[in-house]
Design a protein around this motif. Structure first.
Motif, short mmCIF file in Angstrom:
data_model
loop_
_atom_site.label_atom_id
_atom_site.label_comp_id
_atom_site.label_asym_id
_atom_site.label_seq_id
_atom_site.Cartn_x
_atom_site.Cartn_y
_atom_site.Cartn_z
N LEU A 1 -7.13 -4.47 -0.02
CA LEU A 1 -7.64 -3.29 -0.73
C LEU A 1 -7.11 -1.99 -0.13
CD1 LEU A 1 -11.41 -4.30 -1.09
CD2 LEU A 1 -9.63 -4.47 -2.84
N LEU A 2 -6.95 -1.96 1.18
CA LEU A 2 -6.66 -0.71 1.87
C LEU A 2 -5.19 -0.53 2.27
CD1 LEU A 2 -9.84 -0.59 4.11
CD2 LEU A 2 -9.18 1.16 2.45
N GLY A 3 -4.40 -1.57 2.16
CA GLY A 3 -3.01 -1.46 2.59
C GLY A 3 -2.20 -0.46 1.77
N VAL A 4 -1.53 0.45 2.46
CA VAL A 4 -0.65 1.44 1.81
C VAL A 4 0.72 0.81 1.69
CG1 VAL A 4 0.38 3.73 1.97
CG2 VAL A 4 -1.98 3.36 2.75
N ARG A 5 1.10 0.50 0.48
CA ARG A 5 2.27 -0.35 0.27
C ARG A 5 3.60 0.34 0.53
NH1 ARG A 5 -0.35 -2.79 -5.27
NH2 ARG A 5 -2.43 -3.03 -4.34
N ASP A 6 3.60 1.66 0.61
CA ASP A 6 4.83 2.39 0.92
C ASP A 6 4.86 2.86 2.37
OD1 ASP A 6 6.04 2.22 -1.65
OD2 ASP A 6 4.58 3.70 -2.36
N ASP A 7 3.94 2.34 3.17
CA ASP A 7 3.91 2.63 4.60
C ASP A 7 4.46 1.42 5.33
OD1 ASP A 7 3.04 2.69 7.34
OD2 ASP A 7 1.61 4.25 6.80
N PRO A 8 5.60 1.53 6.00
CA PRO A 8 6.20 0.37 6.68
C PRO A 8 5.26 -0.30 7.67
CG PRO A 8 7.75 2.22 6.62
CD PRO A 8 6.44 2.74 6.14
N GLY A 9 4.46 0.47 8.37
CA GLY A 9 3.54 -0.11 9.32
C GLY A 9 2.49 -0.98 8.64
N HIS A 10 2.00 -0.51 7.49
CA HIS A 10 0.99 -1.27 6.73
C HIS A 10 1.60 -2.55 6.17
CE1 HIS A 10 -2.32 1.96 5.96
NE2 HIS A 10 -1.65 2.24 7.09
N THR A 11 2.77 -2.43 5.59
CA THR A 11 3.38 -3.62 4.98
C THR A 11 3.74 -4.66 6.05
OG1 THR A 11 5.55 -2.51 5.01
CG2 THR A 11 4.25 -2.35 2.99
N ALA A 12 4.16 -4.18 7.22
CA ALA A 12 4.47 -5.12 8.30
C ALA A 12 3.21 -5.87 8.73
CB ALA A 12 5.08 -4.37 9.49
N ALA A 13 2.10 -5.15 8.82
CA ALA A 13 0.84 -5.79 9.21
C ALA A 13 0.40 -6.79 8.15
CB ALA A 13 -0.24 -4.74 9.41
N MET A 14 0.60 -6.45 6.88
CA MET A 14 0.21 -7.35 5.79
C MET A 14 1.05 -8.63 5.84
SD MET A 14 -0.41 -4.52 2.75
CE MET A 14 -1.14 -5.62 1.53
#
Length: 538
Positions: free
Chosen positions: A88-101
């Protein structure tokens, strides 16, 4: 310390490929889910919602299968998990968020459909303490707020009423939802959880008798968008709080134009006054103009009560609100429609009465199925610059008061009945309030003046005008009684009533000059009763 933004722009359209559904209200759920599935959207759900979707013949993945953890503690714990909230909270255009996902196997949700446990319904239905607490939703608001915060990538729905809007947007945008719509849904979602939390905190304050808790929250649901507010240049909306009190907010509008802001304000004032009169004891009618009574009366039936109320001030009654404490009948309806009236509000109406009213297509008829309880608690709220004034509802009823005769002469039985009636009405007149009454009907009302003497003189003048209209030689205040909503600070207010012809007075008492006022009453042979309770209304 505020959290800094990375200033990542939100995409205009977000394709909906995966949806999370967890709803208490399952109205329209199957049809909505079926349309999503037909568009290739993967459905993820919980508990009863998952079963309802499966029973509709649709493929659905249970949240427990994603998290690898079963629902526990009677369903209290099922969605509070990183694989849910990360999606729900992942920012898909943030590399750090996508890497964590990617590292943790978190898949995003594009659409979240959640409505909350029915706390408000349970609260206002009078549920016991454990049941009410159990209907406090935790996971639902957490997911709604998470999705709403991340509206740059997630659309959140909080009620079935929005299903059609979202499906229409999906169909018109090749399976995607535009940013503006996601923003609007997020705004609504935050307002929904705010109203939900307001209901919970309000219930706690009420249950624990916290008169002034450190924080106050109020919430409501839009019932109608007004064409304008108190004046044409003001915008306005009418919101229902959910309180189960018979009145304009819970009424059924049988006919007539849309209610205006002023209609609602005045109709509420009228029906609250009508509720002071026990329908098992008497028929009663209140006619209101600009939130003040211009005529109130009791009678053997509604027709008699209406005609007595109208006689008090027929000029002001034009374009007013009529409130009844019994179901409207044809005889009363035929009299009411002879004068231009904006709204009639009553506990009910028989078919013959409705037929009479139907001939006046613009006349609003509101039916409530009951009267407001004048003894019930509740809150009254008024906005001021930068804040809110909150107080308990004025639920003092004269039938419950210890009335004391303070003059040498006591009122006779007729005077006492009229004094009780007049004080009942004065409670609903704007301060300073003076009410003259005779034979269980108002004969003069003075409202909203800076001086109580002025209110008394205005009421007497109204009574004189009404008498002249009837061709009577004496004012209607001759031989009447008078009620004051607060004490007489000086004897001059009492003397104005004596001059108008009143023979008995009811007032709260408590002035530093009570002895002077009582002495003046004795000097003129006036009976005086004190209540110990005042009814300021500003």
């Amino acid at each position: 310390m505020a959290v800094a933004s990375k200033n990542i722009p939100a995409p205009d359209l977000v394709p909906v490929r995966r949806a999370l559904l967890s709803v208490s209200d399952k109205v329209g759920l199957a049809a909505f889910a079926r349309t999503l599935a037909a568009s290739g959207v993967e459905l993820v759900s919980t508990g009863g919602t998952s079963r309802a979707i499966a029973e509709a013949g649709l493929a659905v993945t249970d949240v427990a299968d994603i998290t690898g953890f079963p629902e526990i503690m009677d369903g209290r714990v099922k969605t509070l998990h990183p694989l849910v909230h990360g999606g729900l909270l992942g920012v898909r255009d943030d590399p750090g968020h996508t890497a964590a996902m990617e590292t943790h196997g978190i898949r995003p949700f594009d659409l979240v459909v959640i409505n909350l446990y029915p706390f408000e319904e349970v609260r206002f239905a009078g549920g016991d303490y454990p049941t009410t607490v159990e209907n406090v939703d935790i996971g639902g608001p957490a997911m709604v707020r998470a999705a709403a915060k991340n509206h740059a990538y997630v659309a959140v729905l909080t009620e079935p009423a929005d299903y059609a809007r979202v499906l229409e947007a999906l169909a018109g945008n090749a399976g995607g939802l535009p940013y503006r719509l996601r923003q609007e849904l997020a705004a609504k979602a935050f307002a929904r959880t705010a109203a939900y939390d307001a209901a919970i905190s309000g219930w706690f304050a009420e249950t624990l008798a916290l008169d002034a808790p450190d924080y106050r929250a109020f919430g409501g649901r839009l019932a109608a968008e007004m064409r304008y507010g108190e004046n044409p240049h003001q915008s306005a909306g009418f919101y229902r709080s959910g309180e189960k009190r018979h009145g304009v907010a819970t009424a059924r509008q049988v006919q007539g134009k849309q209610l205006s802001y002023n209609n609602i304000n005045d109709t509420d004032a009228a029906f609250e006054l009508a509720g002071e009169f026990d329908p098992a004891r008497t028929a009663a009618v209140a006619i209101i103009k600009h939130a003040n009574p211009c005529g109130v009366a009791e009678g053997a039936d509604l027709k008699e009560a209406y005609l007595k109320a109208l006689a008090c001030d027929p000029v002001s009654a034009f374009g007013g609100i009529v409130a009844l404490n019994r179901a409207l009948d044809a005889e009363a309806a035929e009299e009411i429609v002879k004068t231009f009236t904006e709204v009639i509000i009553a506990p009910g109406a028989n078919p013959e009465a409705e037929a009479v009213i139907a001939a006046k297509k613009n006349l609003r008829l509101l039916l409530t199925d009951g009267l407001p309880d004048p003894r019930a608690g509740g809150l009254a709220v008024k906005s001021v610059a930068g804040g809110l004034l909150v107080q308990s509802r004025d639920n003092a009823v004269i039938d419950d008061l210890d009335l004391k005769v303070v003059t040498r002469r006591a009122p006779d039985a007729r005077e006492m009945a009229d004094l009780r009636f007049a004080f009942r009405v004065a409670k609903h007149v704007k301060s300073n309030a003076i009410v003259y009454a005779r034979d269980l009907a108002t004969v003069g009302i003075g409202a909203g003046q800076m001086s109580r003497v002025d209110s008394s003189r205005i009421a007497a003048r109204k009574a004189l005008d009404a008498a002249e209209a009837k061709g009577l030689a004496e004012p209607l205040t001759k031989g009447s009684v008078v009620a004051s909503d607060a004490f007489f600070p000086f004897a001059d207010g009492l003397l104005a009533a004596v001059e108008a012809g009143a023979t008995a007075v009811i007032q709260p008492g408590g002035s530093m000059r009570d002895d002077e006022v009582i002495a003046a009453a004795d000097e003129h042979g006036i009976a005086m009763v004190v209540t110990g309770i005042r009814h300021f209304r500003h």
